[in-house]
Design a protein around this motif. Structure first.
Motif, short mmCIF file in Angstrom:
data_model
loop_
_atom_site.label_atom_id
_atom_site.label_comp_id
_atom_site.label_asym_id
_atom_site.label_seq_id
_atom_site.Cartn_x
_atom_site.Cartn_y
_atom_site.Cartn_z
N THR A 50 3.77 -5.89 9.00
CA THR A 50 2.70 -4.97 8.65
C THR A 50 2.62 -4.72 7.15
N SER B 200 1.16 -4.86 3.86
CA SER B 200 -0.18 -5.21 3.40
C SER B 200 -0.23 -4.98 1.91
N PRO B 201 -0.71 -5.94 1.17
CA PRO B 201 -0.71 -5.79 -0.29
C PRO B 201 -1.74 -4.75 -0.72
N SER B 202 -1.45 -4.10 -1.82
CA SER B 202 -2.40 -3.11 -2.33
C SER B 202 -3.60 -3.83 -2.91
N GLN B 203 -4.74 -3.18 -2.83
CA GLN B 203 -5.97 -3.84 -3.28
C GLN B 203 -6.05 -3.87 -4.79
N PRO C 64 0.28 0.72 7.25
CA PRO C 64 1.33 0.75 8.27
C PRO C 64 1.67 2.14 8.77
N SER D 38 0.69 4.09 -3.24
CA SER D 38 -0.43 4.95 -3.59
C SER D 38 -0.37 6.26 -2.82
N ASP D 39 -0.27 6.20 -1.49
CA ASP D 39 -0.17 7.44 -0.73
C ASP D 39 0.89 7.27 0.34
N ASP D 40 1.11 8.33 1.09
CA ASP D 40 2.21 8.25 2.05
C ASP D 40 1.78 7.66 3.38
N GLN D 41 0.61 7.04 3.42
CA GLN D 41 0.21 6.42 4.66
C GLN D 41 0.64 4.97 4.71
N GLY D 42 1.42 4.58 3.73
CA GLY D 42 1.70 3.16 3.60
C GLY D 42 2.96 2.74 4.31
N GLY D 43 3.54 1.70 3.79
CA GLY D 43 4.72 1.14 4.42
C GLY D 43 5.97 1.93 4.05
N PRO D 44 7.12 1.39 4.42
CA PRO D 44 8.36 2.13 4.17
C PRO D 44 8.71 2.15 2.70
N ALA E 102 0.83 -1.20 0.00
CA ALA E 102 0.00 0.00 0.00
C ALA E 102 0.86 1.25 0.00
N PHE F 228 4.00 4.36 8.03
CA PHE F 228 5.39 4.36 8.44
C PHE F 228 5.97 5.76 8.53
N MET G 210 8.23 -4.15 10.24
CA MET G 210 8.03 -3.72 8.86
C MET G 210 7.54 -4.88 8.00
#
Lengths: 228, 310
Positions: free
Chosen positions: A223, A225-228, B160, A103-109, A100, B162, A220
């Protein structure tokens, strides 16, 4: 020549003594044949490229095996190299992509964040260990910490395979077990290699940052999570 | 360290006894010291003679402790470009770190953290790793609490988050390093030219602030529990404990100042500490605001209209 002059002064009285011409007093500038034969044993310039690459690959693979079965051996410490850590870091950062995050900056590293965490984390832990009085060298410690990421990279690959099947509670439970086991394995392996070089009354102070480092990497991975 | 001192002291005693046994052999100057040491030795003043000897020796621990307290505990060896200079800031054992952490969690009145626990050996290990742990615990717990509060929402997809680690790192490291710099500078300025023992060195200030942040680590983990009243209670408890560590440490220093400045300094310390906790809680542990679906809200509006029409 100066020595010869100084040596000749005490023997000034023997100036009538002549040196026969057949005593060789000149040096030979050309390289003797014998030493080039010695060089061939260590020179790797003429070997085929495949041999050069395979030698490094064999060294890296040997160290992977040492991490898989960690025992107190000094093989990992003696011939350190940073190829393995680089390979593992790039693999882990690539596997953490495609989630995820993009797409936006709320995702993983991001890729760079994974790199920064792994390399700067290793450097800070190494500095910490040296400041507390450890006897391990800088690059040896980087090598050990980098190679012990291997169980976590394997866990990441397993997690991605599990996530292909679905992302429900069962898959989360499986991923949790796998990541926890590999996190414990990584911490145990790295302390097995690093333990001997620390002063005895500060072992816990050195082990705790290693524990935190692998915990963050495990977080890391878990958490992701694959993108939908 | 004690045995060389004892040996030297005993040698002096033996020499004094030899001199007193054979007074004819001593000169006038020797007899003066001879009588004083003999009197001291006779009077059971082994300590008295020892005191004379100890003051002359330059490598006893008491002398070192006094001078290091005057200097504020900075025993830096070598220049700042050498590795040994920084190694002197990590001169702690596991037991010492655990003892300091315990002291920061259980502040007792009258126990100054710097005097009782640091004892002229401030370290940078504790502040640095407590800050790093706090950064990750706040970010991870915040992520977990968001996930738990949104679990029932079918449209929620887990993220997450991050980027919060970066924000948490900036906030916590700024607080843990800039506020001690400001406070130390302010206290040094107020102390003026009088370098009394009350002044703390920069390292000791950073050390106190770092260790006082430790209580927020379990607090941030407990913040996962999704009850607002519990979270505010936890903030209050953590603030009381952590703030009292800071107040107990800095009150003896500002006590000599004017009343207004003393109270203002202590109050600003507490306020800044509270601000950190509240900001962390509000940003990282936001309670989800659900947009109410239209169907449930329509009947309550009709009901209120109906009651109003009465």
């Amino acid at each position: 020549m100066a020595a010869a002059e100084e040596a000749s002064r005490p023997f000034a009285g023997l100036s009538d003594v002549s040196i026969s011409e057949d005593i060789p007093v000149e040096g030979d500038i050309s390289v003797p044949v014998g030493s080039s034969r010695r060089d061939d044993e260590f020179s790797t310039l003429d070997e085929p490229v495949k041999e050069t690459i395979l030698r490094d690959l064999r060294a890296v693979g040997n160290k992977f095996i040492h991490v898989l079965y960690p025992k107190r051996s000094s093989a990992l410490l003696r011939d350190w190299d940073l190829w393995g850590p680089l390979l593992l870091c790039v693999t882990l950062a690539l596997l953490l992509q495609g989630g995820a995050a993009d797409s936006d900056d709320q995702g993983g590293p991001q890729f760079a964040e994974v790199f920064v965490i792994i390399w700067f984390g290793s450097i800070i832990i190494t500095l910490n260990s040296k400041l507390l009085g450890g006897t391990i060298s800088f690059f040896q410690s980087l090598c050990v910490l980098g190679y012990c990421i291997m169980p976590l990279t394997v866990a990441m690959a397993v997690c991605r395979i599990v996530l292909v099947g679905g992302s429900g509670t069962v898959s989360f439970a499986v991923r949790l077990v796998v990541v926890t086991a590999s996190f414990g394995w990584s911490t145990f392996a790295s302390t097995a290699f690093l333990a001997d070089s620390q002063p005895p009354n500060r072992k816990a102070l050195v082990v705790y940052p290693v524990f935190l480092f692998y915990f963050v990497i495990g977080w890391m991975i878990l958490t992701f999570s694959p993108s939908q | 360290m004690a045995s060389p001192n004892d040996l030297q002291f005993q040698e002096f005693e033996e020499a004094a006894e030899l001199l007193s046994a054979d007074p004819g052999a001593s000169t006038l100057s020797m007899s003066v010291s001879n009588t004083t040491t003999a009197a001291a030795a006779a009077g059971g003043g082994g300590g008295g003679g020892g005191e004379d000897v100890k003051l002359d020796l330059s490598e006893d621990e008491e002398g070192q402790e006094e001078s290091s307290e005057l200097l504020g505990g900075q025993k830096a060896t070598g220049g700042f470009w050498t590795f040994e200079y920084y190694q002197s800031f990590f001169n702690v054992d596991t037991v010492q770190v655990l003892d300091r952490v315990k002291g920061s969690v259980m502040p007792l009145p009258g126990r100054n953290f710097i005097k009782h626990h640091l004892r002229s050996n401030p370290d940078l290990y504790g502040p640095f790793w407590i800050c790093v742990t706090l950064v990750f615990s706040v970010a991870i717990s915040g992520n977990l609490s968001t996930f738990l509060s949104e679990m029932g929402n079918p449209s929620y997809h887990y993220r997450p988050q991050f980027h919060r680690v970066t924000i948490a790192a900036v906030v916590i490291f700024t607080y843990a390093w800039l506020v001690p710099i400001g406070l130390w500078g302010f206290l040094t300025w107020r102390q003026g030219a009088e370098r009394q023992i009350g002044g703390y060195s920069f390292l000791e200030t950073v050390c106190v602030y770092g260790y006082s942040l430790f209580i927020y680590i379990p607090t941030s983990v407990l913040w996962i529990i999704p009850f607002e009243w519990l979270r505010w209670t936890l903030i209050l408890i953590a603030m009381v404990i952590s703030g009292s560590v800071l107040v107990l440490t800095f009150w003896p220093v500002v006590r000599d100042d004017t009343k207004v400045m003393a109270v203002a300094t202590v109050a600003s310390i507490v306020v800044l500490h509270t601000l950190l906790a509240v900001v962390c809680k509000l940003y990282f542990f936001q309670t989800a605001v659900h947009v109410p679906t239209p169907a449930p809200t329509a009947p309550p509006i009709q009901m209120t209209l109906a009651t109003q029409s009465h």
